[in-house]
Design a protein around this motif. Structure first.
Motif, PDB file in Angstrom:
ATOM      1  N   UNK A  19     106.657   9.529  49.557  1.00  0.00           N
ATOM      2  CA  UNK A  19     106.817   8.578  48.696  1.00  0.00           C
ATOM      3  C   UNK A  19     105.871   7.401  48.850  1.00  0.00           C
ATOM      4  N   UNK A  20     105.479   6.735  47.813  1.00  0.00           N
ATOM      5  CA  UNK A  20     104.552   5.588  47.858  1.00  0.00           C
ATOM      6  C   UNK A  20     105.194   4.370  48.579  1.00  0.00           C
ATOM      7  N   UNK A  21     104.424   3.597  49.141  1.00  0.00           N
ATOM      8  CA  UNK A  21     104.714   2.192  49.527  1.00  0.00           C
ATOM      9  C   UNK A  21     104.663   1.342  48.452  1.00  0.00           C
ATOM     10  N   UNK A  22     105.612   0.432  47.944  1.00  0.00           N
ATOM     11  CA  UNK A  22     105.388  -0.251  46.658  1.00  0.00           C
ATOM     12  C   UNK A  22     105.651  -1.775  47.443  1.00  0.00           C
ATOM     13  N   UNK A  23     105.332  -2.714  46.472  1.00  0.00           N
ATOM     14  CA  UNK A  23     105.379  -4.036  46.640  1.00  0.00           C
ATOM     15  C   UNK A  23     104.171  -4.974  47.164  1.00  0.00           C
ATOM     16  N   UNK A  24     104.147  -6.177  47.236  1.00  0.00           N
ATOM     17  CA  UNK A  24     102.902  -6.845  47.484  1.00  0.00           C
ATOM     18  C   UNK A  24     103.006  -7.480  48.902  1.00  0.00           C
ATOM     19  N   UNK A  25     101.886  -7.436  49.538  1.00  0.00           N
ATOM     20  CA  UNK A  25     101.838  -7.956  50.853  1.00  0.00           C
ATOM     21  C   UNK A  25     101.324  -9.327  50.873  1.00  0.00           C
ATOM     22  N   UNK A  26     100.328  -9.635  50.075  1.00  0.00           N
ATOM     23  CA  UNK A  26      99.733 -11.039  49.934  1.00  0.00           C
ATOM     24  C   UNK A  26      98.905 -11.088  48.452  1.00  0.00           C
ATOM     25  N   UNK A  27      98.877 -12.326  48.300  1.00  0.00           N
ATOM     26  CA  UNK A  27      97.840 -12.652  46.995  1.00  0.00           C
ATOM     27  C   UNK A  27      97.247 -13.651  47.402  1.00  0.00           C
ATOM     28  N   UNK A  28      95.723 -13.314  46.916  1.00  0.00           N
ATOM     29  CA  UNK A  28      95.099 -14.579  47.137  1.00  0.00           C
ATOM     30  C   UNK A  28      94.595 -15.329  45.744  1.00  0.00           C
ATOM     31  N   UNK A  29      94.666 -16.369  45.627  1.00  0.00           N
ATOM     32  CA  UNK A  29      94.295 -17.406  44.378  1.00  0.00           C
ATOM     33  C   UNK A  29      92.923 -18.160  44.583  1.00  0.00           C
ATOM     34  N   UNK A  30      92.148 -17.668  43.504  1.00  0.00           N
ATOM     35  CA  UNK A  30      90.605 -18.131  43.521  1.00  0.00           C
ATOM     36  C   UNK A  30      90.508 -18.943  42.272  1.00  0.00           C
ATOM     37  N   UNK A 111      93.512 -12.110  43.560  1.00  0.00           N
ATOM     38  CA  UNK A 111      93.587 -10.631  44.446  1.00  0.00           C
ATOM     39  C   UNK A 111      94.638 -10.416  44.948  1.00  0.00           C
ATOM     40  N   UNK A 112      95.242  -9.244  44.612  1.00  0.00           N
ATOM     41  CA  UNK A 112      96.729  -8.859  44.849  1.00  0.00           C
ATOM     42  C   UNK A 112      96.433  -7.793  46.047  1.00  0.00           C
ATOM     43  N   UNK A 113      97.024  -8.021  47.201  1.00  0.00           N
ATOM     44  CA  UNK A 113      96.947  -6.965  48.241  1.00  0.00           C
ATOM     45  C   UNK A 113      98.310  -6.252  48.415  1.00  0.00           C
ATOM     46  N   UNK A 114      98.257  -4.902  48.010  1.00  0.00           N
ATOM     47  CA  UNK A 114      99.433  -4.252  47.772  1.00  0.00           C
ATOM     48  C   UNK A 114      99.907  -3.499  49.193  1.00  0.00           C
ATOM     49  N   UNK A 115     101.124  -3.527  49.443  1.00  0.00           N
ATOM     50  CA  UNK A 115     101.769  -2.780  50.509  1.00  0.00           C
ATOM     51  C   UNK A 115     101.029  -1.717  51.114  1.00  0.00           C
ATOM     52  N   UNK A 116     100.626  -0.714  50.155  1.00  0.00           N
ATOM     53  CA  UNK A 116      99.979   0.544  50.507  1.00  0.00           C
ATOM     54  C   UNK A 116      98.452   0.373  50.922  1.00  0.00           C
ATOM     55  N   UNK A 117      98.082  -0.843  50.849  1.00  0.00           N
ATOM     56  CA  UNK A 117      96.680  -1.070  51.472  1.00  0.00           C
ATOM     57  C   UNK A 117      95.479  -1.221  50.184  1.00  0.00           C
ATOM     58  N   UNK A 118      96.191  -1.203  49.104  1.00  0.00           N
ATOM     59  CA  UNK A 118      95.044  -0.956  47.982  1.00  0.00           C
ATOM     60  C   UNK A 118      95.037  -2.603  47.563  1.00  0.00           C
ATOM     61  N   UNK A 119      93.785  -2.976  46.604  1.00  0.00           N
ATOM     62  CA  UNK A 119      93.679  -4.133  46.066  1.00  0.00           C
ATOM     63  C   UNK A 119      93.502  -4.331  44.615  1.00  0.00           C
ATOM     64  N   UNK A 120      94.056  -5.071  44.056  1.00  0.00           N
ATOM     65  CA  UNK A 120      94.003  -5.150  42.640  1.00  0.00           C
ATOM     66  C   UNK A 120      93.616  -6.594  42.163  1.00  0.00           C
TER      67      UNK A 120
END
Length: 176
Positions: A19-30, A111-120
């Protein structure tokens, strides 16, 4: 639409057994005025980001699903891209209220830091602007809900990623 405008899928789309982890851990505004982006030749990822002297990224910590990233199709006469929105909540107190003018009038990459460790990375094609700023003193713990989207009439965006170097540059330039 001419046949040469179509893009073929590059491979299979499979799903693992976990089951994948979903959700957003943090975002960074630039703020777009503070950086120079370098994109890959196909515009699929941010290969580097260079900050101006004393420029900072702004961390928005995720907690209890206070950050949401949504996407839908944005169709225009000349292109089809994605309409990506970043929604987050911030306290309606002290220094946070002082930052709202910059949020309302600025243009941002996110920059979106996702709960699964990926970044968008969102906003590389059309930087995001404030399209919603709402609060209710009797709801949502009195917090302000901010919505950032590509401006009306812009081409929209694609989901893009950032290299480890770009992610590290953004995270290492977080302001106080």
């Amino acid at each position: 639409m001419g046949k040469q405008c179509l893009t073929k899928l590059s491979g299979n789309i499979t799903v693992g057994c976990t089951l994948p982890q979903v959700g957003i851990k943090n975002i960074y505004l630039i703020n777009t005025d503070d950086v120079k982006l370098t994109l890959s030749s196909a515009n699929t990822y941010v290969s580097s980001i260079t900050f101006a002297k004393d420029a900072k990224s702004i961390l928005v910590e995720g907690y209890k699903q206070n950050i949401q990233v949504t996407g839908s199709l944005r169709t225009m006469d000349a292109s089809v891209k994605q309409d990506i929105s970043v929604v987050f909540k911030l306290p309606r107190t002290g220094s946070y209220v002082a930052q709202t003018r910059s949020l309302i009038t600025g243009k941002f990459y996110v920059l979106v830091e996702e709960a699964n460790g990926e970044h968008t990375f969102v906003g590389a094609v059309s930087p995001l602007e404030c399209s919603g700023y709402d609060f209710d003193s009797n709801a949502n713990a009195g917090m302000i809900t901010v919505t950032l989207t590509a401006p009306e009439g812009s081409a929209g965006n694609y989901f893009t990623y950032a290299t480890a170097d770009a992610v590290n540059a953004i995270k290492s330039n977080v302001g106080a």
